[in-house]
Design an enzyme around this catalytic site. Structure first.
Site, PDB file in Angstrom:
ATOM      1  N   SER D  99       0.799  -1.227   0.000  1.00  0.00           N
ATOM      2  CA  SER D  99       0.000   0.000   0.000  1.00  0.00           C
ATOM      3  C   SER D  99       0.831   1.277   0.000  1.00  0.00           C
ATOM      4  O   SER D  99       0.307   2.357  -0.218  1.00  0.00           O
ATOM      5  CB  SER D  99      -1.001  -0.005   1.156  1.00  0.00           C
ATOM      6  OG  SER D  99      -0.358   0.317   2.358  1.00  0.00           O
ATOM      7  N   LYS D 142      -7.031   4.340   8.235  1.00  0.00           N
ATOM      8  CA  LYS D 142      -6.067   5.280   7.676  1.00  0.00           C
ATOM      9  C   LYS D 142      -6.620   6.708   7.659  1.00  0.00           C
ATOM     10  O   LYS D 142      -5.891   7.682   7.878  1.00  0.00           O
ATOM     11  CB  LYS D 142      -5.678   4.843   6.259  1.00  0.00           C
ATOM     12  CG  LYS D 142      -4.772   3.604   6.251  1.00  0.00           C
ATOM     13  CD  LYS D 142      -4.597   3.049   4.842  1.00  0.00           C
ATOM     14  CE  LYS D 142      -3.582   1.920   4.813  1.00  0.00           C
ATOM     15  NZ  LYS D 142      -3.510   1.267   3.480  1.00  0.00           N
TER      16      LYS D 142
END
Ligand SMILES: [Ca+2]
Ligand SMILES: [Ca+2]
Ligand SMILES: [Ca+2]
Ligand SMILES: [Ca+2]
Ligand SMILES: [Ca+2]
Ligand SMILES: [Ca+2]
Ligand SMILES: [Ca+2]
Ligand SMILES: [Ca+2]
Ligand SMILES: [Ca+2]
Ligand SMILES: [Ca+2]
Ligand SMILES: [Ca+2]
Ligand SMILES: [Ca+2]
Lengths: 206, 206, 206, 206, 206, 206
Positions: D99, D142
């Site tokens: 990611s 996140k």
């Protein structure tokens, strides 16, 4: 029993061979550090079933010598023109630890300078990259092995002096023990000014 | 007990040797980062039974210095003309973690600039690639070790200030603690303008 | 049963093939050390499922020869111009230990000098980097294997003499056993002055 | 608690530093991708205890940039004249996963172009070799970390849009989220036209 | 069932493809050794999930050919100007053991000489570095596989002759079995004088 | 669910991207093989968490193309002047097996020739070093995945024809399936004569 005994190297005709002292599960033993040079590109080979601590010891000893080459009249370019091999017989016995550091340094310096190593001399001590000599263990057992092998002179770290003082004097009698703090002192004590017979002339072509 | 003690390096005559602080299961300890240079091709050698985090720390410190070489009057070409060795005695003791980062950076910068390292100074802190100084653990134990070793001045990450404030003042009395955020501040504090005696002149042939 | 038997190499037409003696869990066996050279850059290839001790043995034997090349009229530059391959059939059987050391040295020296190896000769012994021949185990079993294979002459370390003396004379009758201390003696005994037919001429271009 | 916090890089003065978002067992966290360049031969160094997926991510990002160098006015020869180091503090925390791909690409592109990275911007997304931006997990966590760190703008894969729609609007309020499909869009959004102050001039000698 | 069958290579139009015989837990099987060359620097690539014994086999076969290159009219310099790839399909099936040795040698020699391999021929046997052909196991199962695949001619080690004699004649009827002791005999039997159509001309620039 | 879906590459504007079919524990899936080139020295990089069988597949495909470069109008010197990267997203998913062989070959050939890949085409099959196309497993599941992804044309090994015949016709209706035996046929079917827009001109300096 040990593979090596006092008569394996009963002289000091060869440059690059130095007697060390090891401490094993069955007591102290002498060991030999052997080195040789052959024309090459500066490769370092280590053999004799050495553990990673002992390998790092050899690498640190070589680094030290390289950075102090001028002190020993070694042209720094020879390090790139010769391959160095360091071997510790017997080849099947695993060996490890930092205590062969100063022995390795002495062997490497002898092979690169072709200077003789003093006879009936043994040593044990860790070397640091900047030439400090650190204490090691098993001093008593190593003293016994040294005497059995006919060693007359010994080099130890100054910080091992206390370990010697704790040993019964009977065992150290007749042994000339030198306590050192630096690599310079080790090499001053161990290497003779005289070169070996048939000293090889380390060539650096331009 | 510890192999090292305060008198191992009781002066700062050598470039490339810096005192750090480690935190072990038996408390805090001082450690020394030793570096040296020899003519070569830019090879980096790491020894002293370093774990992979500590190795990455050394690599990051060197990267940082390379990319900021101009700030320290280092000709970038010397990095390719000399081999750098970083060693952390005692060679048999496994060491790991990022907290020697700024100590390594200081040692590397000292060896490449030949500048003296300030006396009786120790430090601990993670370094990032772009020169940030991050906080580390074990501050209290490290403070105790620093005092036992006669350290007078200490460099820590600004983010470790809170850890110092939590310690009884008795322990930090007489210790001059500097809190820093960047690698630049570390080097400004730790390196003297003066070069070591017999500073080697790093040569770059054209 | 063993893959090898006495007729595998019933002559000594080929340089670089030498008969050794191995000691396995099912008794003693003969083995062959095969070497060859091809134009290259000094690469060493080892094959035959060799363990790390045996590999180090080969490397030490080659190092010894390189550093003593002049004694055997070998131009040191050929080591960089040819690739050396050392193989020990049978390729699927794991082999280890230092006892093939002198056999390897003899095979390597034969291939680089193109000198014939004495016929019906076998040997076993560890070699050190500086050419000492150390004793090895399993002497009795190896003697039996040597006789089964029609071996007439044997080279052993002087320190294995005591092992021979303990064996019933019936087993050693008709076997000419040489006890040696150095690599020089091994090569003096094992290599003929005569080169093999169709000896290759090792070329070094300037 | 996290080592990093919003003030670690409270400005965008440095090229090659980009803020990413990680998803760990204890929630979301911001992370920094740091890069630097030093004169060299095109070596890539990765550090910060990166797992193999994350390392492959970095390699793919660099490959993409190399093959699209012309689009960003990068002379392809600089890739061979400089060594690139990518580091992810904190150095002792293991990190893995794909990611950080677009964050790494942005950092690499910034260091090679010396263009500033937009302030208060973070991003998360896998990059493919041909510049596709793939969705990643942990979007909600996140987002929370981004807000705590004062992030105002966010870059995500278009395929993560559905994950944002599932989150309570309270959490995304005030966050400007960009959904992208390609690496080109990422770089268009993240890099400013302006170079950093004291931009280094990447030199290619002929 | 087996991936390969007799029609996979029903002709011998290609240099460097040779049929071998493998012995697996489910019986005997034919396998193909495929080789190719591309302009390069003498790199050897091995693929097909080969175990280390099989890899060493390939390396020994190549070493043998290199050292005997002149016998087969191969300019020794081509070994450094081309990369050799040896592959054994099917790529997902692990393969090991020394018995493909002579098959590999034949394939390599065919690709370097561009000579045709005899049709409907298979072989199995270990090769040593000096060209001895050693016996291998599983002969009976391999015979059955050879017949199923339409093989008309077989090459075996002379020391496997006894294994054939123990097999019921029904199984070997119509199979022309050659027993050999050396690599030279193998290549004499397996390679045709004729080159393949469109033989590539191996170029060595000066 | 799968990361990839039919719209990830809904056109064939890019050279070097080819659609394959994988068979996983949760059914069939499409995958993309992505390749790119950058100026370099012939390095091959593989990424995407590929297992060793899949890596060998890629290496064999590249070897095949190198040895047949002339057939596809590729100057053999470009292989040494460019670095090739092969990536298989998604980067965190482990992938293995030989069935992507022909897909990889097609992608590599496309990137080196800059020829377009036919649209809505997928393929699955092992490739051998000499260009044989071998059958693979999971055909039924792969067919389903192909249809879900909008694939109109499929390339399979001739030896997989029997697997298709066993599948209910409903599933293959509208799918144009090509059965091939050789790599040449694959490339003939998959690559268009036309180059991509903005085809890069692979440069070889003298
Ligand atoms: Ca004795
Ligand atoms: Ca260890
Ligand atoms: Ca003390
Ligand atoms: Ca670790
Ligand atoms: Ca026999
Ligand atoms: Ca071992
Ligand atoms: Ca904070
Ligand atoms: Ca992993
Ligand atoms: Ca069939
Ligand atoms: Ca194995
Ligand atoms: Ca979709
Ligand atoms: Ca595997």
């Amino acid at each position: 029993g040990p593979v090596f005994d006092k008569e394996t190297y009963d002289n000091n005709d060869l440059a690059g061979v130095v007697t060390g002292l090891a401490w094993t599960s069955v007591g102290g033993e002498i060991l030999f550090i052997e080195t040789n040079l052959s024309r090459g590109k500066g490769k370092l080979t280590l053999s004799g079933q050495l553990g990673d601590v002992m390998k790092e010891s050899a690498v640190a000893a070589l680094s030290y010598l390289k950075s102090e080459a001028h002190k020993y009249d070694i042209d720094y370019r020879v390090f790139d023109k010769y391959d160095l091999h360091i071997h510790v017989p017997a080849g099947a016995v695993p060996k490890d630890g930092p205590s062969a550091g100063i022995t390795m340094l002495t062997a490497i310096t002898s092979i690169f300078t072709q200077r003789k190593v003093k006879n009936k001399l043994a040593m044990t001590g860790e070397i640091t990259l900047r030439g400090r000599v650190l204490p090691v263990g098993g001093i008593k057992e190593k003293i016994l092995a040294a005497r059995r092998a006919g060693i007359k002179e010994l080099i130890l770290s100054k910080k091992n002096e206390k370990d010697i003082l704790e040993i019964d004097e009977r065992y150290t009698k007749g042994l000339n023990v030198h306590y050192v703090e630096t690599a310079e002192e080790v090499l001053e004590l161990a290497l003779m000014k005289q070169k070996v017979a048939n000293a090889i002339d380390l060539v650096v072509e331009d």
